[in-house]
Design a protein around this motif. Sequence first.
Motif, short mmCIF file in Angstrom:
data_model
loop_
_atom_site.label_atom_id
_atom_site.label_comp_id
_atom_site.label_asym_id
_atom_site.label_seq_id
_atom_site.Cartn_x
_atom_site.Cartn_y
_atom_site.Cartn_z
N LEU A 105 0.84 -1.73 0.45
CA LEU A 105 0.19 0.22 -0.11
C LEU A 105 0.76 1.56 -0.02
O LEU A 105 0.91 1.88 -0.97
N SER A 106 2.06 1.38 0.82
CA SER A 106 2.61 2.13 1.40
C SER A 106 3.29 2.44 0.00
O SER A 106 3.34 4.29 -0.43
N ASP A 107 3.42 1.86 -1.18
CA ASP A 107 3.96 2.19 -2.12
C ASP A 107 3.64 3.27 -3.16
O ASP A 107 3.57 3.72 -4.13
N SER A 108 1.81 3.34 -3.09
CA SER A 108 1.47 3.79 -3.55
C SER A 108 0.49 4.88 -3.47
O SER A 108 -0.39 5.56 -4.23
N VAL A 109 1.30 5.32 -1.86
CA VAL A 109 0.24 6.85 -2.01
C VAL A 109 1.24 8.16 -1.61
O VAL A 109 2.39 7.82 -0.93
N PRO A 110 1.24 8.98 -2.17
CA PRO A 110 1.75 10.56 -1.96
C PRO A 110 1.67 10.63 -0.73
O PRO A 110 1.10 10.20 0.60
N ALA A 111 3.05 11.35 -0.72
CA ALA A 111 3.33 11.34 0.72
C ALA A 111 2.51 11.97 1.66
O ALA A 111 2.75 12.44 3.15
N GLN A 112 1.52 13.41 0.84
CA GLN A 112 1.15 14.64 1.67
C GLN A 112 -0.68 13.76 2.41
O GLN A 112 -0.81 14.10 3.24
N LYS A 113 -0.68 12.44 2.21
CA LYS A 113 -1.98 11.45 2.24
C LYS A 113 -1.58 10.43 2.60
O LYS A 113 -2.64 9.21 3.42
N MET A 114 -0.28 10.63 3.28
CA MET A 114 -0.02 8.73 4.00
C MET A 114 -0.54 8.59 4.85
O MET A 114 -1.09 7.37 5.31
N GLY A 115 -1.28 9.86 6.04
CA GLY A 115 -2.21 9.31 6.97
C GLY A 115 -3.38 8.94 6.79
O GLY A 115 -3.70 7.75 7.07
N VAL A 116 -3.45 9.52 6.00
CA VAL A 116 -5.10 9.83 6.52
C VAL A 116 -5.52 8.39 5.07
O VAL A 116 -6.37 7.58 5.56
N TYR A 117 -4.54 7.91 3.92
CA TYR A 117 -4.78 6.66 3.75
C TYR A 117 -4.41 5.54 4.18
O TYR A 117 -5.08 3.60 4.24
N MET A 118 -3.02 5.63 5.08
CA MET A 118 -3.34 4.54 6.35
C MET A 118 -4.52 4.55 7.06
O MET A 118 -5.02 3.44 7.38
N GLY A 119 -5.04 5.32 7.53
CA GLY A 119 -6.45 5.24 8.16
C GLY A 119 -7.33 5.07 7.61
O GLY A 119 -8.32 3.98 7.41
N ILE A 120 -7.68 5.14 6.06
CA ILE A 120 -8.86 4.77 5.50
C ILE A 120 -8.27 3.19 5.45
O ILE A 120 -9.47 2.33 5.32
N PHE A 121 -7.48 2.84 5.30
CA PHE A 121 -6.85 0.90 5.00
C PHE A 121 -7.04 0.31 6.12
O PHE A 121 -7.68 -0.77 6.37
N ASN A 122 -8.19 1.40 7.38
CA ASN A 122 -7.84 0.89 8.70
C ASN A 122 -9.80 0.41 8.19
O ASN A 122 -10.42 -0.78 9.21
N PHE A 123 -10.53 0.86 7.41
CA PHE A 123 -10.99 0.22 7.08
C PHE A 123 -11.72 -0.77 6.94
O PHE A 123 -12.53 -1.79 7.10
N PHE A 124 -10.42 -1.21 5.71
CA PHE A 124 -10.80 -3.01 5.89
C PHE A 124 -10.18 -4.20 6.21
O PHE A 124 -10.31 -5.00 6.49
N ILE A 125 -9.76 -3.08 8.00
CA ILE A 125 -9.36 -4.45 9.15
C ILE A 125 -10.92 -3.96 9.92
O ILE A 125 -11.27 -5.25 10.01
N VAL A 126 -11.36 -3.02 9.87
CA VAL A 126 -12.33 -2.67 11.08
C VAL A 126 -13.72 -3.43 10.34
O VAL A 126 -14.61 -4.55 11.18
N ILE A 127 -13.91 -3.07 9.31
CA ILE A 127 -14.84 -3.73 9.03
C ILE A 127 -15.61 -5.05 8.82
O ILE A 127 -16.59 -5.87 9.71
N PRO A 128 -14.29 -6.69 8.36
CA PRO A 128 -14.73 -7.42 8.43
C PRO A 128 -14.86 -7.78 9.84
O PRO A 128 -15.27 -8.82 10.64
N GLN A 129 -14.36 -6.68 10.96
CA GLN A 129 -14.51 -7.42 12.37
C GLN A 129 -16.10 -6.63 12.77
O GLN A 129 -16.43 -7.69 12.87
N LEU A 130 -15.73 -5.67 12.21
CA LEU A 130 -17.71 -5.24 12.63
C LEU A 130 -18.59 -6.87 11.98
O LEU A 130 -19.64 -6.90 12.78
N VAL A 131 -18.55 -7.51 10.78
CA VAL A 131 -18.97 -8.15 10.34
C VAL A 131 -19.19 -9.89 11.03
O VAL A 131 -19.86 -10.27 11.06
N ALA A 132 -17.75 -9.63 11.31
CA ALA A 132 -17.69 -10.85 11.79
C ALA A 132 -18.04 -10.80 13.81
O ALA A 132 -18.42 -11.76 13.53
N ALA A 133 -18.57 -9.11 14.74
CA ALA A 133 -19.13 -9.17 15.66
C ALA A 133 -20.68 -9.68 15.59
O ALA A 133 -21.48 -10.02 16.52
#
Length: 507
Positions: free
Chosen positions: A429-457
């Motif tokens: 992921l980090s190789d495809s994200v511009p430096a000025q948006k590294m933080g927000v895209y790492m946060g958005i990437f967390n959606f795809f960690i969180v959503i499956p956990q919510l589905v599992a719950a």
Amino acid sequence: MKQSDVPQGNAFRKPQLSFWQIWNMCFGFLGIQFGFALQNANVSRIFQTLGADMDTLPGLWIAAPLTGLIVQPIVGYLSDRTWTRLGRRRPYFVAGAVLASGALLLFPNVPVLWMAAGLLWILDASINISMEPFRAFVGDQLPVRQRASGYAMQSFFIGIGAVVASALPYVLAKYGIANTAGPGEVPDTVRYAFYAGGAVLLLAIGWTVLRTREYPPETLHAWDEAPPLARRTREAGIVRRNAAIWLAIGIAGIALVALRGWDRQLYVFAGLITAYGLALLLRSGMRGEGAFTHIMDDLYDMPPTMRQLAVVQFFSWFALFAMWIYTTGAVTSVHFGSTDTTSAAYNEGANWVGVLFAAYNGFAALAAVLIPWMVKRWGLRLSHLVNATLGGLGLLSFAVIRDPQWLLLSMVGVGFAWASILSLPYALLSDSVPAQKMGVYMGIFNFFIVIPQLVAASLLGVLLKLFFGSHPIYALVIGGVSLIVAGLCVLRVREPARQPAVATANS
């Protein structure tokens, strides 16, 4: 670390860091994972001690993913726009560490279940405040060619911290600390482990804050190696139509759960769909600039690599959440033959789960040393496929093995999968994200960690009740299959083309 400590290379190409500089910048993850591992290995035990039954555990755990869904993209967006004397990401390291340490000290002392559930929200939100900027920190500090090694170093510290934290109640019991308590009381082994966790988390993050420095935003922009993001066409009418579809599906789901008397945990799944539709609708009617509009637009414009990795992450984290919730119930009931939380057998089994969790994190630390070699030999995608498959087989073996000692062998595969999940998708992921948006895209990437956990719950408890007689061992079987699917899906991911570094600091 002083500015003079940083290797000086080409003025317009990010310099490589030394081994010890990477060590210092990742050391704080030891503390984060110490707290995270205590949470994973002991929260179900505390909930059950305070009166929760097996069917309600997923709903009580929902705090963990839901807080990450909200906190991480906001923290990422804010840290992208922060620059202080302490830097860009480090102010968030400090804030999260102080809050998480306080929550760890309080958690084993809560007297009733609803307070424990509420404190889990606070604990997980605090850990997320520190954890999200750590992911972006590696992308900020390291050139593309070192990022796999940087995320592997994070996995190493994750493994080391979790080994000690997960095994701590077991070790304390061996030294004579009381491992049983009266009804509704948390044993001293767990209580003292949480106290130690609060101290370790604060000290480890403090080390990274004091021993690292950060590049200013304009320097990062000059060194950016990511390809430019393509802006997708937005038509308000299409966005509103999509919003209406998602809202209709979500509202219909809520109504069906209410009218048919389905399991209440399905409200979470339906509510998630409804919330996404509402977010789309709100964005379609907003014209100003702000955190919400930027995050929604960045979500819409996410790089193709992130879209491909979203599927991989979904199946990976669905499996992990199943393991974290149900391993205690599975091992205590199947391998130790007890569901009575006051019995010696149950608490011995619960402590053994701590050892198993320590073991998989220990194997993850070993895997983190091997992953850079695997990537060099096989590439990012094939390496992740191998590791995820090993993890899937490890979880499946819980249904076959009866001697709890042999479950340590199962954890070899789980450890390799865990180390890979925490490193290789982020390297892709980090190789495809511009430096000025590294933080927000790492946060958005967390959606795809969180959503499956919510589905599992939402779904795991229902699936177990309907098809498997509420036996928690089958949650681990579902998780094993899910990990293997995740490994296969990574073969669809394309690595982004490299762009030359920006030629001037002002461009």
